[in-house]
Design a protein around this motif. Sequence first.
Motif, PDB file in Angstrom:
ATOM      1  N   ALA A   1      25.124  85.493  21.011  1.00 23.26           N
ATOM      2  CA  ALA A   1      23.840  85.715  21.686  1.00 23.26           C
ATOM      3  C   ALA A   1      23.806  87.082  22.359  1.00 23.26           C
ATOM      4  N   SER A   2      24.899  87.483  22.973  1.00 25.61           N
ATOM      5  CA  SER A   2      24.976  88.802  23.615  1.00 25.61           C
ATOM      6  C   SER A   2      24.882  89.917  22.589  1.00 25.61           C
ATOM      7  N   ALA A   3      25.595  89.762  21.477  1.00 26.33           N
ATOM      8  CA  ALA A   3      25.560  90.784  20.422  1.00 26.33           C
ATOM      9  C   ALA A   3      24.154  90.907  19.850  1.00 26.33           C
ATOM     10  N   ALA A   4      23.484  89.787  19.630  1.00 25.56           N
ATOM     11  CA  ALA A   4      22.120  89.827  19.112  1.00 25.56           C
ATOM     12  C   ALA A   4      21.206  90.546  20.091  1.00 25.56           C
ATOM     13  N   SER A   5      21.314  90.204  21.357  1.00 29.31           N
ATOM     14  CA  SER A   5      20.477  90.816  22.387  1.00 29.31           C
ATOM     15  C   SER A   5      20.701  92.326  22.477  1.00 29.31           C
ATOM     16  N   GLU A   6      21.948  92.746  22.398  1.00 23.68           N
ATOM     17  CA  GLU A   6      22.272  94.177  22.465  1.00 23.68           C
ATOM     18  C   GLU A   6      21.652  94.960  21.318  1.00 23.68           C
ATOM     19  N   HIS A   7      21.377  94.278  20.218  1.00 28.78           N
ATOM     20  CA  HIS A   7      20.817  94.942  19.037  1.00 28.78           C
ATOM     21  C   HIS A   7      19.349  94.598  18.807  1.00 28.78           C
ATOM     22  N   GLY A   8      18.710  94.030  19.837  1.00 31.28           N
ATOM     23  CA  GLY A   8      17.282  93.732  19.742  1.00 31.28           C
ATOM     24  C   GLY A   8      16.959  92.566  18.828  1.00 31.28           C
ATOM     25  N   ALA A   9      17.918  91.688  18.606  1.00 30.04           N
ATOM     26  CA  ALA A   9      17.708  90.540  17.722  1.00 30.04           C
ATOM     27  C   ALA A   9      17.714  89.253  18.541  1.00 30.04           C
ATOM     28  N   SER A  10      17.262  88.193  17.918  1.00 31.58           N
ATOM     29  CA  SER A  10      17.297  86.869  18.530  1.00 31.58           C
ATOM     30  C   SER A  10      18.435  86.075  17.919  1.00 31.58           C
ATOM     31  N   PHE A  11      18.964  85.141  18.674  1.00 33.14           N
ATOM     32  CA  PHE A  11      20.031  84.274  18.194  1.00 33.14           C
ATOM     33  C   PHE A  11      19.638  82.830  18.437  1.00 33.14           C
ATOM     34  N   VAL A  12      19.760  82.023  17.418  1.00 27.96           N
ATOM     35  CA  VAL A  12      19.476  80.591  17.525  1.00 27.96           C
ATOM     36  C   VAL A  12      20.725  79.849  17.073  1.00 27.96           C
ATOM     37  N   ASP A  13      21.235  78.967  17.912  1.00 29.27           N
ATOM     38  CA  ASP A  13      22.389  78.144  17.561  1.00 29.27           C
ATOM     39  C   ASP A  13      21.892  76.768  17.135  1.00 29.27           C
ATOM     40  N   PRO A  14      21.913  76.480  15.823  1.00 30.08           N
ATOM     41  CA  PRO A  14      21.398  75.200  15.351  1.00 30.08           C
ATOM     42  C   PRO A  14      22.409  74.058  15.408  1.00 30.08           C
ATOM     43  N   SER A  15      23.595  74.304  15.929  1.00 30.17           N
ATOM     44  CA  SER A  15      24.628  73.260  15.870  1.00 30.17           C
ATOM     45  C   SER A  15      24.234  71.999  16.638  1.00 30.17           C
ATOM     46  N   ASN A  16      23.416  72.125  17.688  1.00 30.57           N
ATOM     47  CA  ASN A  16      23.011  70.917  18.417  1.00 30.57           C
ATOM     48  C   ASN A  16      22.038  70.061  17.614  1.00 30.57           C
ATOM     49  N   TRP A  17      21.528  70.575  16.503  1.00 31.78           N
ATOM     50  CA  TRP A  17      20.695  69.784  15.609  1.00 31.78           C
ATOM     51  C   TRP A  17      21.566  68.847  14.772  1.00 31.78           C
ATOM     52  N   LEU A  18      22.865  69.168  14.696  1.00 31.42           N
ATOM     53  CA  LEU A  18      23.754  68.476  13.768  1.00 31.42           C
ATOM     54  C   LEU A  18      24.913  67.767  14.444  1.00 31.42           C
ATOM     55  N   CYS A  19      25.346  68.275  15.577  1.00 31.81           N
ATOM     56  CA  CYS A  19      26.613  67.852  16.154  1.00 31.81           C
ATOM     57  C   CYS A  19      26.459  67.352  17.585  1.00 31.81           C
ATOM     58  N   THR A  20      27.433  66.553  17.995  1.00 29.59           N
ATOM     59  CA  THR A  20      27.579  66.221  19.398  1.00 29.59           C
ATOM     60  C   THR A  20      28.482  67.303  19.988  1.00 29.59           C
ATOM     61  N   GLU A  21      28.879  67.173  21.217  1.00 30.45           N
ATOM     62  CA  GLU A  21      29.790  68.150  21.829  1.00 30.45           C
ATOM     63  C   GLU A  21      31.144  68.199  21.129  1.00 30.45           C
ATOM     64  N   THR A  22      31.546  67.095  20.510  1.00 31.47           N
ATOM     65  CA  THR A  22      32.896  67.025  19.949  1.00 31.47           C
ATOM     66  C   THR A  22      32.960  66.691  18.466  1.00 31.47           C
ATOM     67  N   PHE A  23      31.830  66.396  17.829  1.00 31.38           N
ATOM     68  CA  PHE A  23      31.876  65.872  16.467  1.00 31.38           C
ATOM     69  C   PHE A  23      30.654  66.301  15.669  1.00 31.38           C
ATOM     70  N   CYS A  24      30.873  66.694  14.408  1.00 27.88           N
ATOM     71  CA  CYS A  24      29.784  67.008  13.485  1.00 27.88           C
ATOM     72  C   CYS A  24      29.852  66.008  12.331  1.00 27.88           C
ATOM     73  N   PRO A  25      28.990  64.983  12.335  1.00 31.09           N
ATOM     74  CA  PRO A  25      29.080  63.935  11.321  1.00 31.09           C
ATOM     75  C   PRO A  25      28.724  64.430   9.925  1.00 31.09           C
ATOM     76  N   ALA A  26      29.343  63.828   8.930  1.00 32.23           N
ATOM     77  CA  ALA A  26      29.078  64.170   7.536  1.00 32.23           C
ATOM     78  C   ALA A  26      27.765  63.562   7.054  1.00 32.23           C
ATOM     79  N   ILE A  27      27.347  62.463   7.689  1.00 31.16           N
ATOM     80  CA  ILE A  27      26.113  61.778   7.310  1.00 31.16           C
ATOM     81  C   ILE A  27      25.312  61.509   8.578  1.00 31.16           C
ATOM     82  N   ILE A  28      24.021  61.846   8.530  1.00 29.82           N
ATOM     83  CA  ILE A  28      23.101  61.527   9.624  1.00 29.82           C
ATOM     84  C   ILE A  28      21.965  60.726   9.011  1.00 29.82           C
ATOM     85  N   GLY A  29      21.765  59.535   9.534  1.00 30.59           N
ATOM     86  CA  GLY A  29      20.786  58.637   8.922  1.00 30.59           C
ATOM     87  C   GLY A  29      21.263  58.273   7.527  1.00 30.59           C
TER      88      GLY A  29
END
Length: 76
Positions: free
Chosen positions: A12-40
């Motif tokens: 996020a800092s690197a993106a900001s320094e270069h005038g870009a936006s950063f989006v972290d999509p991992s919270n769409w897929l994972c919990t704090e400790t686990f990224c399941p192979a199947i959702i629904g």
Amino acid sequence: VRLTHSQVSTLASAASEHGASFVDPSNWLCTETFCPAIIGTSVVYRDQLHLTDRFSRTRAPQIAAAIEFALAGPHP
């Protein structure tokens, strides 16, 4: 693959320094400790780093919103 808070902060800092936006999509897929192979009823990952086409389509509204957010310009 879930990024650590430190990695997200660095990206996020690197993106900001270069005038870009950063989006972290991992919270769409994972919990704090686990990224399941199947959702629904959808297999999430095609391989270690790529989402399946089917799962991506289920997240299309979130992906579209993230693209719109990024195109709107840098965000503090």
